[in-house]
Design an enzyme around this catalytic site. Sequence first.
Site, mmCIF file in Angstrom:
data_model
loop_
_atom_site.group_PDB
_atom_site.id
_atom_site.type_symbol
_atom_site.label_atom_id
_atom_site.label_comp_id
_atom_site.label_asym_id
_atom_site.label_seq_id
_atom_site.Cartn_x
_atom_site.Cartn_y
_atom_site.Cartn_z
ATOM 1 N N TYR A 100 3.353 -5.590 9.663
ATOM 2 C CA TYR A 100 3.185 -4.050 9.359
ATOM 3 C C TYR A 100 4.300 -3.539 10.278
ATOM 4 C CZ TYR A 100 -1.466 -4.547 7.401
ATOM 5 O OH TYR A 100 -2.675 -4.654 6.661
ATOM 6 N N HIS A 123 0.639 -1.013 0.106
ATOM 7 C CA HIS A 123 0.117 -0.150 0.088
ATOM 8 C C HIS A 123 0.705 1.360 0.073
ATOM 9 C CE1 HIS A 123 -3.849 -2.017 0.744
ATOM 10 N NE2 HIS A 123 -3.083 -2.868 0.945
HETATM 11 C C1 HEM Z 1 -1.178 -11.687 5.532
HETATM 12 C C2 HEM Z 1 -1.915 -10.878 5.012
HETATM 13 C C3 HEM Z 1 -1.546 -9.548 4.892
HETATM 14 C C4 HEM Z 1 -0.096 -8.809 4.890
HETATM 15 C C5 HEM Z 1 1.209 -9.662 5.179
HETATM 16 C C6 HEM Z 1 -0.072 -7.577 4.750
HETATM 17 C C7 HEM Z 1 1.185 -6.728 4.796
HETATM 18 C C8 HEM Z 1 1.090 -5.240 4.828
HETATM 19 C C9 HEM Z 1 2.059 -4.422 5.102
HETATM 20 C C10 HEM Z 1 3.633 -4.676 5.250
HETATM 21 C C11 HEM Z 1 1.646 -3.111 4.934
HETATM 22 C C12 HEM Z 1 2.330 -1.819 5.225
HETATM 23 C C13 HEM Z 1 2.421 -1.224 6.424
HETATM 24 C C14 HEM Z 1 3.233 -0.153 6.801
HETATM 25 O O1 HEM Z 1 4.371 0.027 6.341
HETATM 26 O O2 HEM Z 1 2.615 0.836 7.571
HETATM 27 C C15 HEM Z 1 0.321 -3.291 4.672
HETATM 28 C C16 HEM Z 1 -0.665 -2.204 4.480
HETATM 29 C C17 HEM Z 1 -2.125 -2.075 4.383
HETATM 30 N N1 HEM Z 1 -2.638 -3.440 4.480
HETATM 31 FE FE1 HEM Z 1 -2.300 -5.228 4.830
HETATM 32 N N2 HEM Z 1 -1.342 -7.338 4.885
HETATM 33 C C18 HEM Z 1 -2.126 -8.071 4.604
HETATM 34 C C19 HEM Z 1 -3.442 -8.322 4.882
HETATM 35 C C20 HEM Z 1 -4.395 -7.291 4.557
HETATM 36 C C21 HEM Z 1 -5.785 -7.250 4.672
HETATM 37 C C22 HEM Z 1 -6.766 -8.786 4.939
HETATM 38 C C23 HEM Z 1 -6.524 -6.022 4.600
HETATM 39 C C24 HEM Z 1 -7.702 -5.501 4.882
HETATM 40 C C25 HEM Z 1 -8.726 -6.036 5.385
HETATM 41 C C26 HEM Z 1 -5.316 -5.130 4.433
HETATM 42 C C27 HEM Z 1 -5.131 -3.688 4.552
HETATM 43 C C28 HEM Z 1 -4.050 -2.992 4.389
HETATM 44 C C29 HEM Z 1 -4.287 -1.536 4.195
HETATM 45 C C30 HEM Z 1 -5.488 -0.617 4.082
HETATM 46 C C31 HEM Z 1 -2.872 -1.165 4.239
HETATM 47 C C32 HEM Z 1 -2.320 0.320 3.996
HETATM 48 C C33 HEM Z 1 -2.424 1.107 5.582
HETATM 49 C C34 HEM Z 1 -1.561 2.377 5.368
HETATM 50 O O3 HEM Z 1 -2.302 3.201 4.812
HETATM 51 O O4 HEM Z 1 -0.555 2.749 6.175
HETATM 52 N N3 HEM Z 1 -3.986 -5.930 4.506
HETATM 53 N N4 HEM Z 1 -0.412 -4.599 4.552
#
Ligand code: HEM
Length: 329
Positions: free
Chosen positions: A314, A48
């Site tokens: 995260y 993201h």
């Molecule tokens: C094993 C599953 C998942 C992994 C490994 C993962 C991993 C990540 C990582 C590494 C980030 C960046 C975090 C940062 O640097 O602040 C991120 C951001 C995000 N993820 Fe996931 N994610 C997963 C599943 C999901 C699911 C199921 C959703 C929603 C229901 C989701 C929604 C988001 C959103 C909206 C962001 C952006 C947050 C922001 O704007 O800082 N992710 N994810």
Amino acid sequence: MKKSALYVTVSVLCAGLPLGVNAAAAPDQIVTALENKFGVYPGERRNHTKGICFTGEFQATAEASALSRSPLLQGAAIPVIGRFSQAGGNLHAPDNKPNAHGMALRFTLPDGQLHQMAMLDLPFFDVATPEGFLQKQLATGKPDPAKIQAFEQAFPETQRLKQALAGQSRIPAGYHRLSYNSINTFILETADGKSTPVRWAFIPTEDKPAYLNAEQAESLGTDYLLSRLQTDLDSGDIRWRMELTLANEDDQLTDPSQPWSGPHQVITAGTLQLQAVDTAADADCRSINFDPLRLSDGVKPSDDPILQARSPAYAISFGKRSQEANRQD
Ligand code: HEM
């Protein structure tokens, strides 16, 4: 047992999975896979990566307070910092191509607690386990139909979302036109200990088309989402209704790739109003880790393995980007 020996044992036990597929994916492996797939933009999120920050206000309904003791749901006006994003680690992801989109929210509650949510505009998730998420990154790095086919065979649940989205464009008419879903299940708790498993959604109060077709989007260029959001905010209110869907007896609470189908009790839990878009390139929310397990008292995570894996992944991404940002100063 050493970690590597454990992984080999688990791999052997997981008959049917391609060679090298383990039952459990470590969060650092997942972040590395994201980095290898998308490259690294120093100081930026590993997933993201492209996004827009905003501020807003949330106010819950009385119906919501009956389900949870959380100060989030007692009806006070709650300040919000949020971020809209494109899924994936491409800082320059074109707005006019199909993708999944995120809305992350940080609520600062009257008693000082923070409560966070990070949602997607998908109805449910494509994979059931962190291993599925890892293998998807590994299979889709460089287009290789054989690898994708092997991944889809090893994780047949992916067909469910593929079929649900078939024929949809997924090119947003605006971040503010999309509905965002918790996808993972959470447990609400009242002061007297009554628990209610729920999934939540934020649905735009204005009923306008959410997605554009490819021709409509072509002329808008690759970076229209910020200006569309700003223009529409200048000309009127932008609001979402928060809905809580209460789990039925037979609903899956730990598998986000399974939708809750059929009739359900749905409660209007509150309204989120967008107040300002932060045009200064991510400024205010750059320093926020929207960890979805940062929850207020009265809301608990379910045992969904995807939800549980998100928090450490995260944190690793946040740690890396914070260090890089400090080095640049
Ligand atoms: C094993 C599953 C998942 C992994 C490994 C993962 C991993 C990540 C990582 C590494 C980030 C960046 C975090 C940062 O640097 O602040 C991120 C951001 C995000 N993820 Fe996931 N994610 C997963 C599943 C999901 C699911 C199921 C959703 C929603 C229901 C989701 C929604 C988001 C959103 C909206 C962001 C952006 C947050 C922001 O704007 O800082 N992710 N994810």
